[in-house]
Design a protein around this motif. Structure first.
Motif, PDB file in Angstrom:
ATOM      1  N   SER A 165      42.380 -41.463   5.587  1.00 39.73           N
ATOM      2  CA  SER A 165      41.629 -42.421   6.400  1.00 39.73           C
ATOM      3  C   SER A 165      40.497 -41.710   7.131  1.00 39.73           C
ATOM      4  O   SER A 165      40.513 -40.486   7.307  1.00 39.73           O
ATOM      5  N   ILE A 166      39.534 -42.493   7.567  1.00 34.34           N
ATOM      6  CA  ILE A 166      38.398 -41.924   8.293  1.00 34.34           C
ATOM      7  C   ILE A 166      38.866 -41.288   9.598  1.00 34.34           C
ATOM      8  O   ILE A 166      38.409 -40.201   9.973  1.00 34.34           O
ATOM      9  N   ASP A 167      39.793 -41.939  10.279  1.00 34.73           N
ATOM     10  CA  ASP A 167      40.292 -41.398  11.546  1.00 34.73           C
ATOM     11  C   ASP A 167      40.992 -40.055  11.337  1.00 34.73           C
ATOM     12  O   ASP A 167      40.824 -39.127  12.138  1.00 34.73           O
ATOM     13  N   GLN A 168      41.768 -39.954  10.267  1.00 36.11           N
ATOM     14  CA  GLN A 168      42.441 -38.685   9.970  1.00 36.11           C
ATOM     15  C   GLN A 168      41.419 -37.594   9.651  1.00 36.11           C
ATOM     16  O   GLN A 168      41.574 -36.445  10.067  1.00 36.11           O
ATOM     17  N   TYR A 169      40.394 -37.971   8.918  1.00 35.05           N
ATOM     18  CA  TYR A 169      39.344 -37.011   8.551  1.00 35.05           C
ATOM     19  C   TYR A 169      38.601 -36.523   9.795  1.00 35.05           C
ATOM     20  O   TYR A 169      38.332 -35.324   9.941  1.00 35.05           O
ATOM     21  N   ILE A 170      38.302 -37.436  10.702  1.00 33.07           N
ATOM     22  CA  ILE A 170      37.607 -37.065  11.939  1.00 33.07           C
ATOM     23  C   ILE A 170      38.469 -36.115  12.768  1.00 33.07           C
ATOM     24  O   ILE A 170      37.977 -35.114  13.313  1.00 33.07           O
ATOM     25  N   ASP A 171      39.752 -36.423  12.863  1.00 32.25           N
ATOM     26  CA  ASP A 171      40.663 -35.543  13.618  1.00 32.25           C
ATOM     27  C   ASP A 171      40.684 -34.138  13.028  1.00 32.25           C
ATOM     28  O   ASP A 171      40.688 -33.135  13.761  1.00 32.25           O
ATOM     29  N   CYS A 172      40.695 -34.076  11.710  1.00 33.58           N
ATOM     30  CA  CYS A 172      40.709 -32.778  11.033  1.00 33.58           C
ATOM     31  C   CYS A 172      39.422 -32.001  11.316  1.00 33.58           C
ATOM     32  O   CYS A 172      39.457 -30.802  11.612  1.00 33.58           O
ATOM     33  N   LEU A 173      38.287 -32.692  11.248  1.00 38.10           N
ATOM     34  CA  LEU A 173      37.002 -32.040  11.540  1.00 38.10           C
ATOM     35  C   LEU A 173      36.951 -31.555  12.985  1.00 38.10           C
ATOM     36  O   LEU A 173      36.430 -30.461  13.272  1.00 38.10           O
ATOM     37  N   MET A 174      37.488 -32.356  13.877  1.00 39.69           N
ATOM     38  CA  MET A 174      37.469 -31.976  15.289  1.00 39.69           C
ATOM     39  C   MET A 174      38.302 -30.719  15.530  1.00 39.69           C
ATOM     40  O   MET A 174      37.900 -29.829  16.301  1.00 39.69           O
ATOM     41  N   ALA A 199      32.098 -32.519  19.421  1.00 41.59           N
ATOM     42  CA  ALA A 199      31.790 -33.909  19.046  1.00 41.59           C
ATOM     43  C   ALA A 199      30.437 -34.003  18.349  1.00 41.59           C
ATOM     44  O   ALA A 199      30.274 -34.749  17.374  1.00 41.59           O
ATOM     45  N   ASN A 200      29.468 -33.237  18.824  1.00 39.09           N
ATOM     46  CA  ASN A 200      28.131 -33.303  18.239  1.00 39.09           C
ATOM     47  C   ASN A 200      28.100 -32.726  16.827  1.00 39.09           C
ATOM     48  O   ASN A 200      27.456 -33.289  15.934  1.00 39.09           O
ATOM     49  N   ILE A 201      28.813 -31.617  16.615  1.00 35.68           N
ATOM     50  CA  ILE A 201      28.793 -31.014  15.279  1.00 35.68           C
ATOM     51  C   ILE A 201      29.581 -31.871  14.289  1.00 35.68           C
ATOM     52  O   ILE A 201      29.230 -31.963  13.107  1.00 35.68           O
ATOM     53  N   VAL A 202      30.635 -32.530  14.767  1.00 33.35           N
ATOM     54  CA  VAL A 202      31.368 -33.469  13.905  1.00 33.35           C
ATOM     55  C   VAL A 202      30.462 -34.650  13.545  1.00 33.35           C
ATOM     56  O   VAL A 202      30.462 -35.129  12.408  1.00 33.35           O
ATOM     57  N   ASP A 240      26.197 -42.953  18.803  1.00 30.12           N
ATOM     58  CA  ASP A 240      27.177 -41.942  19.192  1.00 30.12           C
ATOM     59  C   ASP A 240      28.245 -41.839  18.105  1.00 30.12           C
ATOM     60  O   ASP A 240      28.255 -42.607  17.140  1.00 30.12           O
ATOM     61  N   LEU A 241      29.155 -40.892  18.263  1.00 28.47           N
ATOM     62  CA  LEU A 241      30.140 -40.617  17.219  1.00 28.47           C
ATOM     63  C   LEU A 241      31.017 -41.831  16.928  1.00 28.47           C
ATOM     64  O   LEU A 241      31.294 -42.145  15.765  1.00 28.47           O
ATOM     65  N   ASP A 242      31.450 -42.520  17.969  1.00 28.51           N
ATOM     66  CA  ASP A 242      32.335 -43.678  17.770  1.00 28.51           C
ATOM     67  C   ASP A 242      31.654 -44.770  16.950  1.00 28.51           C
ATOM     68  O   ASP A 242      32.272 -45.383  16.064  1.00 28.51           O
ATOM     69  N   LYS A 243      30.382 -45.020  17.229  1.00 29.52           N
ATOM     70  CA  LYS A 243      29.661 -46.062  16.492  1.00 29.52           C
ATOM     71  C   LYS A 243      29.389 -45.638  15.049  1.00 29.52           C
ATOM     72  O   LYS A 243      29.365 -46.472  14.142  1.00 29.52           O
ATOM     73  N   ILE A 244      29.183 -44.343  14.841  1.00 25.79           N
ATOM     74  CA  ILE A 244      28.999 -43.852  13.472  1.00 25.79           C
ATOM     75  C   ILE A 244      30.284 -44.033  12.669  1.00 25.79           C
ATOM     76  O   ILE A 244      30.253 -44.406  11.493  1.00 25.79           O
ATOM     77  N   ILE A 245      31.421 -43.794  13.327  1.00 23.94           N
ATOM     78  CA  ILE A 245      32.716 -43.994  12.659  1.00 23.94           C
ATOM     79  C   ILE A 245      32.890 -45.465  12.279  1.00 23.94           C
ATOM     80  O   ILE A 245      33.324 -45.792  11.166  1.00 23.94           O
ATOM     81  N   LEU A 246      32.536 -46.363  13.189  1.00 26.81           N
ATOM     82  CA  LEU A 246      32.616 -47.800  12.893  1.00 26.81           C
ATOM     83  C   LEU A 246      31.685 -48.173  11.746  1.00 26.81           C
ATOM     84  O   LEU A 246      32.025 -48.999  10.889  1.00 26.81           O
ATOM     85  N   PHE A 247      30.502 -47.561  11.729  1.00 29.36           N
ATOM     86  CA  PHE A 247      29.540 -47.810  10.650  1.00 29.36           C
ATOM     87  C   PHE A 247      30.130 -47.384   9.305  1.00 29.36           C
ATOM     88  O   PHE A 247      30.032 -48.108   8.308  1.00 29.36           O
ATOM     89  N   TRP A 248      30.761 -46.221   9.280  1.00 28.01           N
ATOM     90  CA  TRP A 248      31.359 -45.719   8.035  1.00 28.01           C
ATOM     91  C   TRP A 248      32.507 -46.628   7.583  1.00 28.01           C
ATOM     92  O   TRP A 248      32.656 -46.926   6.398  1.00 28.01           O
ATOM     93  N   LYS A 249      33.310 -47.068   8.539  1.00 34.02           N
ATOM     94  CA  LYS A 249      34.415 -47.962   8.196  1.00 34.02           C
ATOM     95  C   LYS A 249      33.899 -49.274   7.607  1.00 34.02           C
ATOM     96  O   LYS A 249      34.485 -49.821   6.665  1.00 34.02           O
ATOM     97  N   GLN A 250      32.797 -49.772   8.161  1.00 27.68           N
ATOM     98  CA  GLN A 250      32.212 -51.002   7.636  1.00 27.68           C
ATOM     99  C   GLN A 250      31.727 -50.798   6.202  1.00 27.68           C
ATOM    100  O   GLN A 250      31.918 -51.665   5.338  1.00 27.68           O
ATOM    101  N   CYS A 251      31.130 -49.643   5.947  1.00 30.42           N
ATOM    102  CA  CYS A 251      30.668 -49.340   4.587  1.00 30.42           C
ATOM    103  C   CYS A 251      31.843 -49.263   3.613  1.00 30.42           C
ATOM    104  O   CYS A 251      31.768 -49.781   2.490  1.00 30.42           O
ATOM    105  N   GLU A 252      32.920 -48.630   4.043  1.00 26.05           N
ATOM    106  CA  GLU A 252      34.105 -48.533   3.179  1.00 26.05           C
ATOM    107  C   GLU A 252      34.719 -49.906   2.932  1.00 26.05           C
ATOM    108  O   GLU A 252      35.194 -50.195   1.834  1.00 26.05           O
TER     109      GLU A 252
END
Length: 313
Positions: free
Chosen positions: A101-110, A122-125, A160-172
Motif C-alpha cells: 500500500s502507499i501508506d506502507q511504502y511511505i512509512d518505509c521511505l520515512m 518529510a521533505n526528502i520523502v 505538502d506530503l499528505d496531499k501528495i499521498i492523497l493525489f497518488w491514492k486517487q491516481c491508483e
C-alpha cells in the motif's frame, strides 16, 4: 578561486563502498562539503562555481552518479543537484512493491530517511514520491486526471506530503477502475468465443455468428430468428380486426371505431351495444356515443338530453 582549489586537495571524497550506510555516508559528506563552502566562500563570491567545486570533491563514484542523473544537462544550481543526489543516495532504486500500500511504502521511505540522518525526512520523502509519480506509467482516467493538473512536478511541489499521498491514492483508484474495465472487456471477449445453443436459430455458434441474422420469420414477419424459434403468439380470426396475425401486430391497432369512438378495433367488429331510438336524443347510436351527452336542455336547464326529448312539464 585558486585558494579554494588549493584547499580542496585535502578534502576527502565521498565513500560509497559500504552499501549499507550509503545514505548516512552521503549526508555526512554533504554536511562537510556545505561547511567547507561556508568557511571558504562565506561571501558567496564563487557561488556560480559551487557545482563545479562539488564535482571536484565528490570523487569518481559521485561523478558517475551525477552523470547518470543529469546525463548531458549541465545543471549549475547546487541546490537542485544536491536534492537529486539526496534522493539517489538515500533511497537508491527503491520502488513501491506490488501489493504494497502507499501508506506502507511511505512509512518505509520515512524509516530509510531517518536512518540516513537526513535533516528533513518529510521533505526528502516528498521528493522521492514526486519522482515516483512522475516516472509511473499512468494510463486511462488516471492519465487524464494527471494531465488536468498542468505541469505535474510544479503542481506536486506546491502540495505538502499528505496531499501528495492523497493525489497518488486517487491516481491508483482511477487506475484500478481502468483495470476493472479491462477485465470486464476481456471477460466479454472470452464469452464471445464460447459456443452455446442460440434461442434464435437453435444451433450452437459463437456470438455474432447466428445463421438466423437477417432472416425473416414466416410467423411474425419479424427478423433475426427462424420460424420454429418464434416466440410470438399467433391469433386466428382476431376479434378486433378479423384477421390472423401475431398478437402484437393487430391491423386494427390505433384505428378509431366510428360507432363507439373507441380505438384498436374496426367499426364492423364493434361490440359496444347499440341504442335504438335513444330517449335522450331520439337517434340510433352506440351506448357511449349519445350526441346529447353534455348538452343542456333549454327547457329545463338540465344536461344530457335534447329539448325535443325533455320530459319536464
Amino acid at each position: 578561486m585558486l585558494d579554494i582549489f588549493n584547499k580542496m586537495q585535502n578534502f576527502p571524497p565521498l565513500d560509497v563502498t559500504v552499501q549499507r550506510n550509503v545514505g548516512r555516508n552521503w549526508c555526512a559528506w554533504k554536511q562537510n562539503f556545505l561547511s567547507f563552502l561556508q568557511k571558504e566562500d562565506a561571501k558567496e563570491i564563487y557561488k556560480n562555481q559551487w557545482t563545479v567545486i562539488l564535482l571536484k570533491l565528490i570523487g569518481p563514484d559521485g561523478k558517475k552518479v551525477y552523470k547518470n542523473l543529469f546525463q548531458n544537462a549541465q545543471t549549475k544550481d547546487l541546490r537542485t543537484v544536491l536534492l537529486k543526489l539526496d534522493v539517489f543516495f538515500i533511497f537508491g532504486v527503491k520502488e513501491k512493491q506490488k501489493g504494497e500500500s502507499i501508506d506502507q511504502y511511505i512509512d518505509c521511505l520515512m524509516l530509510v530517511a531517518l536512518a540516513s540522518k537526513y535533516n528533513d525526512p518529510a521533505n526528502i520523502v516528498k521528493e522521492k514520491i514526486i519522482k515516483d509519480i512522475k516516472n509511473y506509467n499512468f494510463t486511462g482516467k488516471a492519465m487524464i486526471f494527471i494531465q488536468s493538473k498542468g505541469e505535474l512536478v510544479s503542481y506536486l511541489q506546491s502540495l505538502d506530503l499528505d496531499k501528495i499521498i492523497l493525489f497518488w491514492k486517487q491516481c491508483e483508484k482511477l487506475m484500478s477502475q481502468r483495470n476493472h474495465e479491462d477485465t470486464q472487456t476481456q471477460l466479454s471477449s472470452d464469452l464471445n468465443l464460447v459456443e452455446m445453443e442460440c434461442v434464435r436459430c437453435g444451433t450452437c455458434h459463437s456470438r455474432n455468428r447466428c445463421p438466423a441474422y437477417g432472416v425473416q420469420c414466416d410467423n411474425c414477419k419479424g427478423y433475426n430468428h427462424f420460424t420454429n424459434k418464434c416466440k410470438g403468439k399467433y391469433v386466428s380470426n382476431c376479434t378486433k380486426c378479423g384477421m390472423s396475425h401475431i398478437q402484437s401486430r393487430c391491423h386494427a391497432f390505433g384505428q378509431m371505431c366510428v360507432k363507439c369512438g373507441k380505438v384498436n378495433h374496426f367499426s364492423w367488429l364493434c361490440k359496444v351495444p347499440v341504442v335504438k331510438n335513444c330517449l335522450r336524443c331520439g337517434k340510433d347510436h352506440a351506448i357511449s356515443m349519445c350526441p346529447a351527452q353534455g348538452r343542456i336542455c333549454f327547457r329545463c336547464n338540465k344536461p344530457n338530453h335534447f329539448k325535443e326529448k325533455c320530459l319536464s312539464k
